[in-house]
Structures are given as structure tokens and as C-alpha cells.
Enzyme design. Structure first.
Site, short mmCIF file in Angstrom:
data_model
loop_
_atom_site.label_atom_id
_atom_site.label_comp_id
_atom_site.label_asym_id
_atom_site.label_seq_id
_atom_site.Cartn_x
_atom_site.Cartn_y
_atom_site.Cartn_z
N LYS A 167 33.86 33.68 51.48
CA LYS A 167 34.47 34.94 51.92
C LYS A 167 35.04 35.75 50.74
O LYS A 167 35.23 35.22 49.63
CB LYS A 167 35.57 34.62 52.95
CG LYS A 167 35.00 33.96 54.22
CD LYS A 167 36.08 33.81 55.29
CE LYS A 167 35.52 33.19 56.56
NZ LYS A 167 36.56 33.07 57.62
N TYR B 203 31.24 38.95 63.98
CA TYR B 203 32.40 38.34 64.63
C TYR B 203 32.65 38.90 66.04
O TYR B 203 33.77 38.79 66.55
CB TYR B 203 33.64 38.51 63.75
CG TYR B 203 33.68 37.54 62.58
CD1 TYR B 203 33.92 36.17 62.79
CD2 TYR B 203 33.49 37.97 61.27
CE1 TYR B 203 33.95 35.28 61.73
CE2 TYR B 203 33.54 37.08 60.20
CZ TYR B 203 33.77 35.74 60.44
OH TYR B 203 33.82 34.85 59.39
N PHE C 80 43.53 39.54 66.12
CA PHE C 80 43.28 39.61 64.67
C PHE C 80 41.91 40.21 64.34
O PHE C 80 41.53 40.27 63.18
CB PHE C 80 43.40 38.21 64.05
CG PHE C 80 42.50 37.17 64.67
CD1 PHE C 80 41.16 37.07 64.32
CD2 PHE C 80 42.99 36.28 65.61
CE1 PHE C 80 40.33 36.12 64.89
CE2 PHE C 80 42.18 35.32 66.19
CZ PHE C 80 40.83 35.25 65.83
N ARG D 54 31.71 21.41 58.79
CA ARG D 54 33.07 21.72 59.29
C ARG D 54 34.08 20.72 58.71
O ARG D 54 35.21 21.09 58.37
CB ARG D 54 33.11 21.69 60.83
CG ARG D 54 32.30 22.75 61.54
CD ARG D 54 32.79 24.17 61.37
NE ARG D 54 34.17 24.36 61.74
CZ ARG D 54 34.69 25.55 62.07
NH1 ARG D 54 33.93 26.65 62.11
NH2 ARG D 54 35.96 25.67 62.34
N THR E 111 40.80 25.78 60.23
CA THR E 111 40.85 27.24 60.08
C THR E 111 42.08 27.68 59.29
O THR E 111 41.98 28.52 58.40
CB THR E 111 40.87 27.90 61.49
OG1 THR E 111 39.77 27.40 62.24
CG2 THR E 111 40.79 29.41 61.38
N ARG F 178 38.91 24.55 52.28
CA ARG F 178 40.00 25.46 52.64
C ARG F 178 41.33 24.98 52.08
O ARG F 178 42.15 25.81 51.64
CB ARG F 178 40.05 25.64 54.16
CG ARG F 178 38.99 26.63 54.64
CD ARG F 178 38.83 26.63 56.13
NE ARG F 178 38.06 27.79 56.61
CZ ARG F 178 37.57 27.87 57.84
NH1 ARG F 178 37.76 26.89 58.71
NH2 ARG F 178 36.88 28.93 58.22
N ASN G 104 40.55 32.76 54.57
CA ASN G 104 40.41 31.30 54.46
C ASN G 104 39.16 30.82 53.75
O ASN G 104 38.62 29.76 54.06
CB ASN G 104 40.60 30.64 55.83
CG ASN G 104 39.57 31.09 56.84
OD1 ASN G 104 38.66 31.84 56.51
ND2 ASN G 104 39.69 30.60 58.06
N HIS H 199 33.27 30.33 55.62
CA HIS H 199 32.84 30.23 57.03
C HIS H 199 31.90 29.04 57.19
O HIS H 199 31.13 28.74 56.29
CB HIS H 199 32.09 31.51 57.42
CG HIS H 199 31.39 31.41 58.76
ND1 HIS H 199 32.07 31.61 59.94
CD2 HIS H 199 30.11 31.10 59.09
CE1 HIS H 199 31.22 31.43 60.95
NE2 HIS H 199 30.02 31.13 60.45
N GLU I 83 23.38 32.87 63.32
CA GLU I 83 24.03 33.41 62.12
C GLU I 83 23.08 33.43 60.92
O GLU I 83 23.10 34.38 60.12
CB GLU I 83 25.29 32.59 61.81
CG GLU I 83 26.36 32.78 62.88
CD GLU I 83 27.53 31.82 62.76
OE1 GLU I 83 28.45 31.92 63.61
OE2 GLU I 83 27.56 30.98 61.84
P1 DAT Z 1 36.71 29.21 62.00
O1 DAT Z 1 36.40 30.19 60.88
O2 DAT Z 1 37.44 27.99 61.49
O3 DAT Z 1 35.48 28.85 62.82
P2 DAT Z 1 37.50 30.89 64.22
O4 DAT Z 1 36.05 30.95 64.59
O5 DAT Z 1 38.49 30.50 65.28
O6 DAT Z 1 37.75 29.93 62.97
O7 DAT Z 1 37.96 32.32 63.69
C1 DAT Z 1 37.10 33.07 62.84
C2 DAT Z 1 37.94 33.66 61.72
O8 DAT Z 1 38.90 34.55 62.25
C3 DAT Z 1 38.75 32.64 60.91
O9 DAT Z 1 37.99 31.99 59.93
C4 DAT Z 1 39.84 33.50 60.35
C5 DAT Z 1 40.10 34.48 61.48
N1 DAT Z 1 41.21 34.01 62.32
C6 DAT Z 1 41.16 33.02 63.26
N2 DAT Z 1 42.34 32.83 63.84
C7 DAT Z 1 43.19 33.72 63.26
C8 DAT Z 1 44.56 34.04 63.42
N3 DAT Z 1 45.32 33.39 64.30
N4 DAT Z 1 45.08 35.01 62.63
C9 DAT Z 1 44.33 35.68 61.73
N5 DAT Z 1 43.00 35.45 61.54
C10 DAT Z 1 42.46 34.47 62.28
MG MG Z 2 34.31 29.96 64.05
#
Ligand code: DAT
Ligand code: MG
Length: 140
Positions: free
Chosen positions: A11, A51, A59, A87, A93, A104, A114, A117, A128
Site C-alpha cells: 500500500k 473496495y 472508513f 493472511r 488488519t 503488518r 496498514n 493487502h 482481485e
Molecule cells: P483486511 O485488509 O485485513 O482484509 P478489511 O478487509 O476488513 O481488512 O478492510 C480493508 C481495509 O480497510 C483495511 O486493510 C484497512 C481499512 N480498514 C478496515 N477497518 C478499518 C477501520 N476500522 N478504520 C479505518 N480503516 C479500516
Molecule cells: Mg479484506
């Protein structure tokens, strides 16, 4: 049988901080083979599309802005049990919850920025990967 491919993006935060090389080294050391890779930048529109599943989350706006804020490295990775093993390699996350030694834990700033991805299912890995790469850009 579990699929053997996953999709990743390094990222904008990790690219900006100069961690591309270190993160790719961790990925290689963990036994993943890179079958497609590009250094690119998402438009806000493309980031929003990628996304879209999170579009109702509070968010989402921040996420789209961040993911289109600078260049990323996109890649398709190959390994047995790729999705789950990747993962595990990237960690939770929220980097505050990520196990020591995960990507991470080592490189992410916070839950929003973070570092990396990783696809969450075989189905999404395919969707994807196809979003970012055409058939002629994938080298099996
Ligand atoms: P991951 O990337 O671990 O699969 P996710 O699919 O739940 O997590 O969310 C996608 C992205 O969105 C994540 O990498 C960062 C952002 N994100 C998730 N939860 C968040 C939050 N509570 N506040 C801010 N950004 C968030
Ligand atoms: Mg995800």
C-alpha cells in the site's frame, strides 16, 4: 482443494516509507512465487471499485483517498494454501493486534494505513487478480 494463488498490494504508506524491498523479501522467504507484478497507482475511481464491498463502512472515504494517494505494488502470488498462508504472513488488519514478525507488525502505521493487502478467499483472489492483470501479464 484450496487454491494456490492470492493477490496482494503493497500500500502507499509502505511504498512511501521505502519498504518495497523488505516486504518482497519477506514474501519470497515465506515461499511465495511472484507470477504477476506491477508498480502502479490507483485512481480514486479504481480504488473505490476495488473496495466497493466496504462502501457502506464509515472508513470507506478515507480508505479510497489513502489507496489512491500514491503508488502501490500489485502482485499475484503462488503457493500451496496461498490465501490462508498469506493472511498469516501479513497479520491482523490492525497492526496493534498483529503478531510479531508479521508484515503488518513490522511495517504498518495504523489500522487505516496498514502496509499491505491480502485476499480473504480464493474467489476474491481471482476477482482481485483479474482486476489488476490481464492474461498476458501473468507468468505461471
Ligand atoms: P483486511 O485488509 O485485513 O482484509 P478489511 O478487509 O476488513 O481488512 O478492510 C480493508 C481495509 O480497510 C483495511 O486493510 C484497512 C481499512 N480498514 C478496515 N477497518 C478499518 C477501520 N476500522 N478504520 C479505518 N480503516 C479500516
Ligand atoms: Mg479484506
Amino acid at each position: 482443494m484450496k487454491g494456490n494463488r492470492t493477490f496482494t498490494m503493497i500500500k502507499p504508506d509502505a511504498v512511501k516509507a521505502g519498504h518495497i524491498g523488505a516486504i518482497l523479501a519477506k514474501i519470497n522467504e515465506a515461499g511465495f512465487k511472484i507470477v504477476a507484478m506491477k508498480y502502479t497507482k490507483l485512481s480514486a475511481e479504481k480504488a473505490g471499485e476495488f473496495y466497493a464491498v466496504h462502501s457502506a463502512r464509515p472508513f470507506y472515504g478515507e480508505l479510497v483517498e489513502f489507496m489512491s494517494s500514491g503508488p502501490i505494488v500489485a502482485a499475484i502470488l503462488e503457493k500451496d494454501n496461498a490465501v490462508e498462508d498469506f493472511r498469516d504472513l501479513i497479520g491482523a488488519t490492525n497492526p496493534a493486534d498483529a503478531k510479531p514478525g508479521t508484515i503488518r507488525a513490522m511495517f504498518a502505521k495504523n489500522i487505516g494505513e496498514n502496509a499491505i493487502h491480502g485476499s480473504d478467499s480464493d474467489e476474491n483472489a481471482t476477482i482481485e487478480g483479474t482486476f489488476h492483470f490481464s492474461g498476458t501479464e501473468i507468468f505461471a
